[in-house]
Every structure is written in C-alpha cells, then in structure tokens.
Design an enzyme around this catalytic site. Structure first.
Site, short mmCIF file in Angstrom:
data_model
loop_
_atom_site.label_atom_id
_atom_site.label_comp_id
_atom_site.label_asym_id
_atom_site.label_seq_id
_atom_site.Cartn_x
_atom_site.Cartn_y
_atom_site.Cartn_z
N GLU A 64 0.92 -1.20 0.10
CA GLU A 64 0.01 -0.03 -0.32
C GLU A 64 0.92 1.25 0.18
O GLU A 64 2.14 1.17 0.34
CB GLU A 64 -0.88 0.20 1.17
N CYS A 73 -2.09 -4.56 -5.53
CA CYS A 73 -2.54 -5.88 -5.02
C CYS A 73 -1.36 -6.88 -4.99
O CYS A 73 -0.52 -7.00 -6.00
CB CYS A 73 -3.70 -6.39 -5.72
N GLU A 75 -2.01 -10.11 -5.90
CA GLU A 75 -1.84 -10.94 -7.20
C GLU A 75 -0.84 -10.22 -8.21
O GLU A 75 -0.23 -11.09 -8.90
CB GLU A 75 -3.42 -11.14 -7.84
N CYS A 112 -9.72 -8.51 -7.28
CA CYS A 112 -10.29 -7.36 -7.83
C CYS A 112 -10.36 -7.46 -9.46
O CYS A 112 -9.63 -8.25 -10.01
CB CYS A 112 -9.46 -6.11 -7.34
N1 THU Z 1 -5.84 -6.14 -2.41
C1 THU Z 1 -5.28 -7.36 -2.91
O1 THU Z 1 -3.99 -7.29 -2.72
N2 THU Z 1 -5.98 -8.16 -3.84
C2 THU Z 1 -7.30 -7.96 -4.24
O2 THU Z 1 -7.61 -8.95 -5.07
C3 THU Z 1 -8.14 -7.25 -3.62
C4 THU Z 1 -7.39 -6.23 -2.82
C5 THU Z 1 -5.48 -5.38 -1.45
C6 THU Z 1 -5.35 -4.07 -2.10
C7 THU Z 1 -5.50 -3.41 -0.68
O3 THU Z 1 -3.95 -3.19 -0.08
C8 THU Z 1 -6.22 -4.12 0.36
O4 THU Z 1 -6.22 -5.33 -0.13
C9 THU Z 1 -7.65 -3.28 0.53
O5 THU Z 1 -8.31 -3.22 -0.75
#
Ligand code: THU
Length: 162
Positions: A64, A73, A75, A112
């Site tokens: 983040e 993210c 993935e 996502c």
């Molecule tokens: N996040 C992921 O790492 N992968 C996903 O598929 C959905 C969301 C993370 C992004 C962010 O750091 C946190 O989860 C909250 O959205």
C-alpha cells in the site's frame, strides 16, 4: 431481444486436506506472503503464490501507499515478479489468501477486476489456463480452472486487431 445465460464452473473444498499436496503447499506460501504484506491503511493482508510451469514458486503481497492508488494488490505484485524473473515460464496455479486485523475472513478472497485482467493477460501471454485457488483465513477454498470463469467477456488482444 434474446436473453442469454453464461455458465461458469468452479469447485469448492471445505477442508484443505481435500487438496493435492502441491496446492496445500501453495496456499501455505500465500499465507506466509500475506503475513509480510504492507497494508497499514486497510489492515487487510493479502498474499499470492504462483506455481510456474518450470516448478518455481513466486509469491507477492499487497503493497500500500499513502497515495492510495499508488499501491498494488498481491496478485499483481506476484504475477509481475514472475514475469520479470521468468518471462518464458507460464503460470500453472495462483493461490491467494487474505486476513484482516479487524475481523476474521471466512469467505474466499474475490480478486479485484484489475488483478483478474492481469491473470487473463498471462493466460493469453503463455496460451495456457491458470488454475486459481482462493481462500480467506478459514472456511471454503474455491478453485477455478481458468480466469474465464472469473472474468467472462474479458477484453482480449483480438479486439485490437478487428
Ligand atoms: N487487495 C489485494 O491485494 N488483492 C485483491 O484482489 C483485492 C484487494 C488489497 C489492496 C489493498 O491493499 C487491500 O487489499 C484493501 O483493498
């Protein structure tokens, strides 16, 4: 006007012992990655582990940023790390897990849209399906044989050539 239906398929497992050992190992690697995520803003820790066709395992976690959209993210961190280190190796399976500091995640993570698109790109890049294993901290494990089941009507390279 015609109404149409689209069918997707996936498997669900109630217990990790129902998985083959290599899938269990990959989920464990995803869990270890989630523990090392940098998620001070959401407190939502996601880990992804990829098994490549060359046998290597690459993992990643969400990173983040105080400027929120600058984060990435889990993935995509893992997929792009694999693409950078082993450009010629297709991805066999991606396992993704998550945990939160605020609550217990009992549902499988739902990747996502941007991560679904990135998985789709790597299916197209290497012309192979990518198996997808999804889990929360506890509960059901969901398994899909291809991103087509998570991203119907996806944008494909052919669209650029029409
Ligand atoms: N996040 C992921 O790492 N992968 C996903 O598929 C959905 C969301 C993370 C992004 C962010 O750091 C946190 O989860 C909250 O959205």
């Amino acid at each position: 006007m015609k109404k149409r239906e689209l069918k997707i398929t996936y498997a669900e497992f109630e217990n990790e012992n129902e998985l083959k050992p290599s899938d269990r190992e990959l989920l464990e690697k995803a869990r270890l990655a989630a523990d090392m995520a940098y998620a001070p803003y959401s407190n939502f820790y996601v880990g992804a582990a990829l098994l490549l066709k060359n046998g290597k395992i690459i993992s990643g976690n969400n990173q983040e940023n105080v400027a929120y959209p600058s984060g990435l993210c889990a993935e995509r961190v893992a997929i792009y790390a694999a693409g950078a280190a082993y450009p010629d190796s297709a991805i066999d399976t991606i396992a993704v897990t998550c945990k939160s500091k605020a609550f217990e995640v009992n549902e499988p993570l739902s990747p996502c849209g941007a991560c679904r698109q990135a998985i789709a790109e790597y299916e197209m890049r290497h012309k192979t399906n990518i198996r997808i294993l999804l889990m929360g901290e506890k509960g059901t494990i969901r398994m899909l044989e291809s991103i087509s089941d998570l991203l119907p009507f996806m944008f494909k390279a052919e669209e650029l050539k029409k």
